[in-house]
Write a protein that holds these residues in place. Structure first.
Motif, PDB file in Angstrom:
ATOM      1  N   ALA A  55      -2.811   5.782   6.060  1.00 51.26           N
ATOM      2  CA  ALA A  55      -2.263   4.674   5.284  1.00 51.26           C
ATOM      3  C   ALA A  55      -3.405   3.915   4.628  1.00 51.26           C
ATOM      4  CB  ALA A  55      -1.453   3.729   6.172  1.00 51.26           C
ATOM      5  N   PHE A  99       2.684  -4.200   8.717  1.00 52.04           N
ATOM      6  CA  PHE A  99       2.925  -2.757   8.602  1.00 52.04           C
ATOM      7  C   PHE A  99       2.909  -2.097   9.977  1.00 52.04           C
ATOM      8  CE2 PHE A  99       0.823   1.430   8.545  1.00 52.04           C
ATOM      9  CZ  PHE A  99       1.826   2.172   7.928  1.00 52.04           C
ATOM     10  N   GLY A 149       0.791  -1.222   0.000  1.00 57.85           N
ATOM     11  CA  GLY A 149       0.000   0.000   0.000  1.00 57.85           C
ATOM     12  C   GLY A 149       0.822   1.270   0.000  1.00 57.85           C
ATOM     13  N   VAL A 197      -3.537   0.216   3.199  1.00 54.82           N
ATOM     14  CA  VAL A 197      -2.686  -0.980   3.188  1.00 54.82           C
ATOM     15  C   VAL A 197      -3.537  -2.232   2.982  1.00 54.82           C
ATOM     16  CG1 VAL A 197      -1.006  -2.343   4.514  1.00 54.82           C
ATOM     17  CG2 VAL A 197      -1.068   0.147   4.772  1.00 54.82           C
ATOM     18  N   LYS A 210      -1.681  -7.582   4.948  1.00 55.28           N
ATOM     19  CA  LYS A 210      -0.337  -7.127   5.306  1.00 55.28           C
ATOM     20  C   LYS A 210      -0.367  -6.053   6.394  1.00 55.28           C
ATOM     21  CE  LYS A 210       1.575  -8.292   0.791  1.00 55.28           C
ATOM     22  NZ  LYS A 210       2.280  -7.823  -0.410  1.00 55.28           N
ATOM     23  N   LEU A 211      -1.550  -5.818   6.944  1.00 55.37           N
ATOM     24  CA  LEU A 211      -1.730  -4.746   7.915  1.00 55.37           C
ATOM     25  C   LEU A 211      -0.933  -4.979   9.192  1.00 55.37           C
ATOM     26  CD1 LEU A 211      -3.259  -2.105   8.453  1.00 55.37           C
ATOM     27  CD2 LEU A 211      -5.115  -3.472   9.416  1.00 55.37           C
TER      28      LEU A 211
END
Length: 296
Positions: free
Chosen positions: A143, A153, A128, A145, A149-150
């Motif tokens: 953000a 991150f 993202g 994202v 994949k949060l």
């Protein structure tokens, strides 16, 4: 310490294809050509008469422009965009199930994220993009994202979970509107809601829908109302829509609120004498507080 808040009231539209930028450029208030992996923008989509319909952030992720917009009104926004597609080679897709929108606040937010503390500064992240709030750097960062994949991150950025109430209060203190909570559909003019000072309008780009009224409002000085923070001096938080009174005269209306602060759409004449502009709303006493960015 930098904190994150998952903005569950936000959804994400993807606009992609060879004509994506040209397509949006003729429809929205800001310059799409400014958007890059290093820059995000804030913009609005207006009626043909120049009144507010939608506002959103735009960030570049891969080959697409991702629009961070109100989740509850996303379907309507998508339909309206598709009405103007015609023969443009562009795809407008709801990707809310794939992406999550975060707000991030705290004194060291931009440093923790590795971006400049300048409105709109952006960078790509795995899955993202992250960017300093394009409206006002004091609001921290946002953000977009990929949801899968949060967690990675958040961990990589060293973020801790914050509260929506704290974020909302910070937004209101800065006088930054939150979509249709603060701007009336098909009634609000962008300059009433601070879009000029809050980087939501580009005055040098080509034509877009609603440009004529927006430009006329600016150059003829036709702004008669302004969305302003107000402090609740005593009493309860007035409900959205509560009339704001000065003596026996109605001079505005309450919009969103949090803690002891709210936003209110007020007549400019009231704001010209802020030192003595003590007002009332629903039995509560309120005081307008002019943000440092406001130019009136």
């Amino acid at each position: 310490m930098a904190e994150y808040i998952e903005l569950k009231s936000r959804g994400v539209l993807s606009v992609s294809g060879p004509d994506a930028r040209k397509f949006l450029q003729g429809l929205i208030s800001n310059d799409v050509e400014k958007v890059s992996p290093e820059r995000a923008i804030h913009a609005a989509f207006l009626t043909a008469q120049g009144k507010y319909l939608f506002d959103f952030m735009i960030a570049e992720v891969g080959d697409a422009l991702l629009l961070d917009c109100e989740a509850g009104r996303l379907v309507d926004f998508q339909k309206r965009l598709k009405l103007y597609k015609l023969r443009s080679d562009v795809t407008v897709e709801d990707v809310s199930a794939t992406f999550t929108v975060l707000a991030m606040t705290g004194d060291d937010t931009t440093e923790a994220l590795g971006i400049a503390a300048e409105a709109g500064a952006a960078k790509a992240v795995d899955g993202g993009a992250v960017f300093t709030d394009p409206r006002h750097a004091g609001l921290g960062a946002r953000a977009i994202v990929e949801t899968e994949k949060l967690a990675g991150f958040i961990a990589a950025s060293g973020l801790t979970e914050g509260t929506l109430e704290t974020y909302d209060l910070a937004r209101i203190k800065l006088g930054v509107p939150d979509g249709s909570r603060d701007m009336q559909l098909e009634k609000t003019v962008l300059l009433e809601a601070g879009f000029d000072e809050l980087n939501g309008v580009d005055w040098k780009k080509g034509c877009y829908m609603g440009q004529e009224l927006t430009a006329r409002t600016k150059y003829r000085g036709l702004v008669k109302r302004r969305l302003m923070p107000v402090r609740i001096l005593d009493g309860e938080m007035p409900a959205p829509g509560t009339p704001v009174m000065r003596d026996e005269r109605e001079v505005g209306e309450i919009r969103s609120g949090s803690g002891t602060m709210a936003l209110a759409m007020l007549r400019v004449a009231v704001l010209e004498d802020l030192e003595h502009a003590v007002l009332s709303a629903g039995g509560s006493t309120i005081l307008p507080v002019k943000p440092d960015w406001a130019t009136f």
